[in-house]
Scaffold this motif. Structure first.
Motif, PDB file in Angstrom:
ATOM      1  N   GLY A  97      33.583  37.347  45.825  1.00 55.00           N
ATOM      2  CA  GLY A  97      33.192  38.589  46.474  1.00 55.00           C
ATOM      3  C   GLY A  97      34.325  39.588  46.644  1.00 55.00           C
ATOM      4  N   VAL A  98      35.469  39.342  46.002  1.00 55.97           N
ATOM      5  CA  VAL A  98      36.615  40.245  46.084  1.00 55.97           C
ATOM      6  C   VAL A  98      36.475  41.315  45.007  1.00 55.97           C
ATOM      7  CG1 VAL A  98      39.132  40.417  45.870  1.00 55.97           C
ATOM      8  CG2 VAL A  98      38.105  38.430  47.003  1.00 55.97           C
ATOM      9  N   MET A  99      36.628  42.580  45.401  1.00 54.75           N
ATOM     10  CA  MET A  99      36.534  43.666  44.435  1.00 54.75           C
ATOM     11  C   MET A  99      37.877  43.837  43.729  1.00 54.75           C
ATOM     12  SD  MET A  99      35.182  47.536  44.860  1.00 54.75           S
ATOM     13  CE  MET A  99      33.590  46.907  45.343  1.00 54.75           C
ATOM     14  N   LEU A 100      37.814  43.992  42.407  1.00 50.49           N
ATOM     15  CA  LEU A 100      38.994  44.183  41.580  1.00 50.49           C
ATOM     16  C   LEU A 100      38.863  45.482  40.797  1.00 50.49           C
ATOM     17  CD1 LEU A 100      39.058  40.576  40.144  1.00 50.49           C
ATOM     18  CD2 LEU A 100      40.703  41.467  41.767  1.00 50.49           C
ATOM     19  N   ALA A 101      39.987  46.203  40.672  1.00 46.39           N
ATOM     20  CA  ALA A 101      40.040  47.397  39.825  1.00 46.39           C
ATOM     21  C   ALA A 101      40.800  47.015  38.564  1.00 46.39           C
ATOM     22  CB  ALA A 101      40.745  48.537  40.543  1.00 46.39           C
ATOM     23  N   TYR A 102      40.230  47.352  37.404  1.00 43.20           N
ATOM     24  CA  TYR A 102      40.843  47.016  36.112  1.00 43.20           C
ATOM     25  C   TYR A 102      41.382  48.273  35.441  1.00 43.20           C
ATOM     26  CZ  TYR A 102      38.831  42.385  36.519  1.00 43.20           C
ATOM     27  OH  TYR A 102      38.511  41.129  36.957  1.00 43.20           O
ATOM     28  N   PHE A 103      42.545  48.107  34.830  1.00 45.88           N
ATOM     29  CA  PHE A 103      43.237  49.197  34.141  1.00 45.88           C
ATOM     30  C   PHE A 103      43.670  48.720  32.760  1.00 45.88           C
ATOM     31  CE2 PHE A 103      43.777  49.589  38.652  1.00 45.88           C
ATOM     32  CZ  PHE A 103      43.580  50.936  38.900  1.00 45.88           C
ATOM     33  N   ILE A 104      43.790  49.645  31.807  1.00 44.68           N
ATOM     34  CA  ILE A 104      44.254  49.348  30.453  1.00 44.68           C
ATOM     35  C   ILE A 104      45.472  50.236  30.178  1.00 44.68           C
ATOM     36  CG2 ILE A 104      43.701  49.483  27.987  1.00 44.68           C
ATOM     37  CD1 ILE A 104      42.027  47.382  29.162  1.00 44.68           C
TER      38      ILE A 104
END
Length: 122
Positions: A103-110
């Motif tokens: 349930g942890v929100m993650l932000a993804y970047f490239i």
């Protein structure tokens, strides 16, 4: 990381900002208060009548964070009723938000070499 709420007035469309347990910067005269326990936002119409509105219909929970690659500030605002989010900012590296199995929100970047990086939004 800064957590805050945005509430859109259903009468005039102006935005009120604030914290769940703190003060709100009143965006318009219609906004009265947020009752997080009851999940209601109270507005007062032009006739002085109090209008309770479901928080999930007019309120976004927002997080402010920085890109780990370019340090650009981003704001992710989630409208729980619609289960959707929007990102405000000009970072070219942001890819998506996801919630993991816990349930942890993650932000993804490239990055420019197509390497993926993520940060936890707590």
């Amino acid at each position: 990381m800064k957590h805050y709420m945005k509430v859109e007035c259903p009468i005039c469309g102006k935005i009120t900002y604030g914290r769940e347990q703190g003060q709100f910067h009143q965006g318009c005269d219609h906004f009265e208060r947020v009752d997080v326990k009851e999940s209601v936002v109270l507005f007062v119409n032009d006739f002085g009548e109090e209008l309770p509105v479901d928080l999930s219909a007019v309120g976004d929970r927002c997080l402010s964070f920085n890109c780990p690659i370019c340090n650009e500030q981003l704001d992710a605002c989630i409208r729980e009723a619609a289960k959707e989010y929007k990102i405000e900012g000009k970072c070219p590296h942001f890819e998506e938000l996801k919630t993991d199995e816990q349930g942890v929100m993650l932000a993804y970047f490239i990055d420019d070499e197509q390497n993926q990086r993520s940060i936890k939004l707590v």
